[in-house]
Design a protein around this motif. Structure first.
Motif, short mmCIF file in Angstrom:
data_model
loop_
_atom_site.label_atom_id
_atom_site.label_comp_id
_atom_site.label_asym_id
_atom_site.label_seq_id
_atom_site.Cartn_x
_atom_site.Cartn_y
_atom_site.Cartn_z
N ASN A 169 0.82 -1.22 0.00
CA ASN A 169 0.00 0.00 0.00
C ASN A 169 0.84 1.26 0.00
O ASN A 169 0.51 2.21 0.69
CB ASN A 169 -0.94 0.07 1.21
CG ASN A 169 -1.99 -1.00 1.13
OD1 ASN A 169 -2.52 -1.29 0.06
ND2 ASN A 169 -2.26 -1.61 2.26
N LYS A 204 -3.88 6.48 -0.55
CA LYS A 204 -5.28 6.06 -0.42
C LYS A 204 -6.13 7.31 -0.34
O LYS A 204 -6.48 7.78 0.71
CB LYS A 204 -5.45 5.21 0.85
CG LYS A 204 -6.89 4.78 1.09
CD LYS A 204 -7.06 4.23 2.49
CE LYS A 204 -8.51 4.33 2.94
NZ LYS A 204 -8.70 3.92 4.30
N GLY A 263 -8.97 -0.46 -5.53
CA GLY A 263 -9.48 -1.19 -4.37
C GLY A 263 -10.89 -1.49 -4.37
O GLY A 263 -11.84 -1.48 -4.70
N SER A 275 -13.29 3.99 -1.39
CA SER A 275 -12.59 3.28 -0.32
C SER A 275 -12.21 4.19 0.84
O SER A 275 -11.73 3.73 1.85
CB SER A 275 -11.31 2.63 -0.87
OG SER A 275 -10.49 3.62 -1.44
N ARG A 279 -11.10 -2.84 -0.07
CA ARG A 279 -10.41 -2.43 1.17
C ARG A 279 -11.39 -2.03 2.26
O ARG A 279 -11.08 -1.20 3.10
CB ARG A 279 -9.47 -1.25 0.85
CG ARG A 279 -8.28 -1.69 0.02
CD ARG A 279 -7.29 -0.58 -0.14
NE ARG A 279 -7.58 0.25 -1.28
CZ ARG A 279 -6.96 1.38 -1.57
NH1 ARG A 279 -6.03 1.85 -0.77
NH2 ARG A 279 -7.26 2.07 -2.64
N GLN A 283 -13.36 -1.53 5.52
CA GLN A 283 -12.95 -1.61 6.92
C GLN A 283 -14.11 -2.09 7.79
O GLN A 283 -15.22 -2.31 7.30
CB GLN A 283 -12.49 -0.23 7.39
CG GLN A 283 -11.38 0.37 6.55
CD GLN A 283 -10.06 -0.31 6.78
OE1 GLN A 283 -9.59 -0.42 7.90
NE2 GLN A 283 -9.46 -0.81 5.73
#
Lengths: 358, 396
Positions: free
Chosen positions: A346, A350, A358, B98, B125, B127
């Protein structure tokens, strides 16, 4: 004020021990910081904003920048007239390139250091060399990739270069046979990138049923293990299979990057990657970037005493590793030695815009 | 995980994994039916979820629960009846982002209210918060009361593959692509069937507009709000303020900054660490390489305030990795930034300022939400300049 760098070339490349090395390198880092602050204003502004006054004795206290910055912008300490070549590399996602500008001085220093660093593993003399690449790799001598730079650099260690691959990457068995017939009874040097060696050489030879019995081969390889990991090929398997197709071969991995060419870390017979007099390594905590001790896994920071044309002397990489020791490797070389685990997971940003991955 | 306390089922120890996409999902879709917009059953189902979620210890889940409360659903129902169009329910395919766990639920709930069938792709991804919400939704839609209703509501995940994206593009009447410019660009290349349309959620930035005088007089209060609103979602939501825009005279601004630094240097509580220190370090290096100056730097990279020249700010916003980096400028400078980033600013959070103090200064603010700073992360069906009740209407 080029001071000691020339003196350094007089010494054996793995000779400096802790105190002398720290003293010498701290001075060189101080010089390089000042040099780049003066000639590269963006770098100067980074240092002005991040730097607490470094302690003379502690290399870790010198400011470092992110190696990825070279992908985001051009950082140069030379003018366009002085530039003799540009090195590029692909980024983690393949989307952006690092651009490294070299002038004559830096290119020369890096080449000289590379040779000096590798000689203990190969020979003082240039060795007959087999390169696991197609001949046409380096088309443009002014701008080339990390792969091209790597080949060009290591090629300095050799002579009578034979290129083992055809343009379409298939193995040219005739060339390899030629090389073998000529040099099987003497020390030879073989070089390629890790995946290339595995896929286009070892595996290809295996399929063709080819095997050689070199008396004294040294194989240098570098580059990521990611593809081999995916194929579940370990380091020992890699070495074992090479021995089965080449005979008596000493295999040495080395770790390096386009942002610090010439400054490489070579694997000794005990599997340890060694810092030379020309470079050093620090391992930092993934949570705080604090300095970690021996055997603690963290982010690798690399220091090179060489780059004058661009501020790449002190960089935080995207790789994880751990320090194994200093000045006490059983192979006899002084300096720090370490292990690399690979790219941090990663490593990409993000953000709101990264959903696609993702 | 505190939110698990709200799950009153026996097996609620570990949240489930998200179902992988497979062809059974398409079969289920075909076997399910549409419903009337704002039907009693749909309202009841969402209110049931609202009642559960609003009690959660997890603030994101509680906020979602609050938004789904009866009075808000009623308000939306009334607004919808005033919109001149007939809703012909259809199939909506949502691609959730995400960076914020609850967005998939807001997107789904709005479309569910309109009577649509929904295919919701959850991020690979995802959570814990997402998984908890999914579990609750699944439980509800499997219950006897809402089983029929639930058949056309499908949640799944898959690694982005052309073949699956193509297949899903064939079935939907509307494709809602969350996740910013890159995701929108990549996925909108896949053509929809004729008559279908896309709803795009592009990359957006947000900022807080701050009264220097108010901060000067009570810096701790502002710092507390900045940490709360600014660091939520690791500063990676579209609604996360990435800039601090100072309103006031030079003196007040200088003093406000100074006092904020004093508060930050004292013993305040910051998160333990950032999740990707490499990208944080890179964004900082990039800022400074582009002529920014540090106003405040946490020694552990958790919070940084920098001042940047106007013409660097656009670049800095592109390189931003969240995780506590605030770009400071004054309101006059911000006008230039706004102008070069027309329609990229989504939310302006106001601190110590009224709308009437801010609105006259900026042209073209109709695409932008102006809300008090503490409400920046509150969702509304009026989002990114669109009315989602209209956008998710198949006959729109």
């Amino acid at each position: 004020m080029m001071n000691n760098i020339d003196e350094l070339f007089e010494l054996e490349p793995y000779s400096l021990r802790l105190n002398d090395k720290n003293k010498w390198q701290a001075e060189q880092l101080r010089f390089l910081n000042e040099h780049h602050k003066q000639h590269c204003p963006p770098y100067g502004n980074i240092i002005a904003n991040i730097c607490r006054t470094p302690l003379a004795s502690s290399l870790e206290s010198y400011p470092y920048i992110s190696s990825q910055l070279f992908k985001a912008m051009t950082l140069s300490s030379i003018t366009a007239e002085d530039k003799i070549k540009t090195l590029t590399s692909s980024g983690t996602s393949g989307a952006s390139l690092s651009r490294i500008e070299l002038d004559g001085t830096t290119a020369r220093l890096q080449a000289k250091a590379l040779v000096k660093t590798l000689q203990p593993f190969t020979s003082i003399k240039r060795l007959p060399m087999l390169i696991i690449e197609p001949r046409n790799l380096i088309k443009n001598r002014l701008e080339f990739s990390a792969r091209g730079a790597g080949v060009q650099g290591v090629a300095l260690m050799g002579r009578d270069h034979h290129y083992a691959l055809n343009d379409d990457m298939s193995l040219n068995l005739d060339i390899v046979k030629q090389f073998y017939e000529k040099y099987k009874h003497q020390r030879v040097l073989i070089f390629g990138f890790t995946f290339m060696v595995w896929h286009y050489f070892t595996s290809a030879l295996g399929k063709m049923g080819g095997a050689f019995d070199f008396m004294d081969a040294v194989l240098l390889h570098s580059g990521g293990w990611k593809k081999l990991e995916q194929e579940k090929v370990t380091d020992s398997e890699f070495k074992r299979r090479l021995a089965s197709v080449l005979g008596n071969v000493k295999v040495h991995n080395f770790y390096g990057m386009v942002e610090q060419t010439g400054s490489i870390f070579v694997e000794c017979e005990y599997g340890h990657l060694h810092c030379s007099n020309f470079n050093n390594v620090v391992i930092r905590c993934q949570k705080t970037l604090g300095v970690l001790g021996k055997l603690e896994k963290g982010i690798i920071q690399v220091m090179s005493m060489l780059p004058l044309s661009y501020p790449g002397h002190n960089l935080l990489t995207e790789d994880l590793g751990k320090l194994l020791g200093e000045d006490d490797c059983p192979c006899g070389k002084n300096g720090r030695y370490f292990k690399v685990y690979g790219r941090i997971k990663n490593a990409q940003n993000k953000g709101c815009s990264n959903t696609y991955e993702g | 995980m505190a939110a698990l306390k709200t799950l009153k089922t026996r097996d609620a120890v570990i949240p489930m994994k998200v179902k992988s996409f497979d062809s059974s999902i398409i079969n289920q879709l075909h076997l399910s039916s549409y419903h009337k917009a704002f039907s009693t059953d749909v309202m009841r189902a969402l209110i049931a979820l609202s009642r559960k979620w609003v009690k959660s210890d997890n603030s994101e889940i509680a906020a979602l629960g609050f938004w789904l409360r009866k009075s808000n659903l009623q308000r939306m129902k009334e607004e919808f009846s005033g919109i001149e169009q007939v809703q012909r329910a259809g199939t909506v395919f949502h691609i959730a982002p995400s960076n914020v766990d609850t967005i998939f639920a807001y997107s789904w709930a709005l479309s569910f209210l309109l009577g649509n069938k929904n295919l919701v792709r959850i991020s690979q991804r995802a959570q814990a918060t997402t998984l908890i919400l999914l579990k609750d939704i699944e439980l509800l839609l499997k219950s006897q009361q809402f089983n029929e209703l639930g058949k056309g509501q499908l949640f799944f995940s898959y690694k982005h593959e052309e073949s699956i994206n193509l297949k899903l593009a064939e079935f939907c009447d509307i494709r809602a692509i969350w996740g910013g410019d890159d995701t929108v660009a990549k996925l909108s290349k896949i053509k929809l069937k004729s008559g279908a349309h896309d709803v795009h959620f592009h990359t957006k930035y947000s900022a807080c507009a701050v009264s220097a005088l108010k901060v000067k007089n009570a810096p701790e209060r502002f710092v507390s709000q900045l940490l709360k609103t600014g660091l939520a979602f690791e500063q990676q939501a579209c609604t996360s303020p990435k800039m601090i825009i100072w309103f006031g005279d030079e003196n007040d601004i200088a003093q406000a900054k100074q006092r904020v630094c004093t508060v930050l240097e004292s013993d305040i509580e910051l998160p333990l660490s950032v999740s990707n220190i490499i990208t944080k370090k890179l964004s900082l290096d990039f800022s400074f390489a582009n002529d920014s100056q540090a106003i405040y730097s946490d020694p552990f990279y958790r919070l940084n305030i920098v001042e940047s020249p106007i013409n660097s700010i656009t670049q800095l916003l592109k390189m931003h990795s969240g995780q506590g980096l605030f770009i400071s400028c004054n309101e006059k400078e911000f006008r230039t930034v706004m102008f070069s980033n027309y329609d990229k600013f989504q939310t302006l959070g106001l601190y110590g300022l009224g709308r009437d103090e801010v609105l006259p200064l900026y042209k073209n603010l109709d695409f932008c939400r102006l809300v008090p700073m503490e409400k920046m992360h509150e969702f509304s069906h009026h989002w990114d300049g669109m009315n989602l009740l209209e956008q998710f209407c198949v006959s729109h």
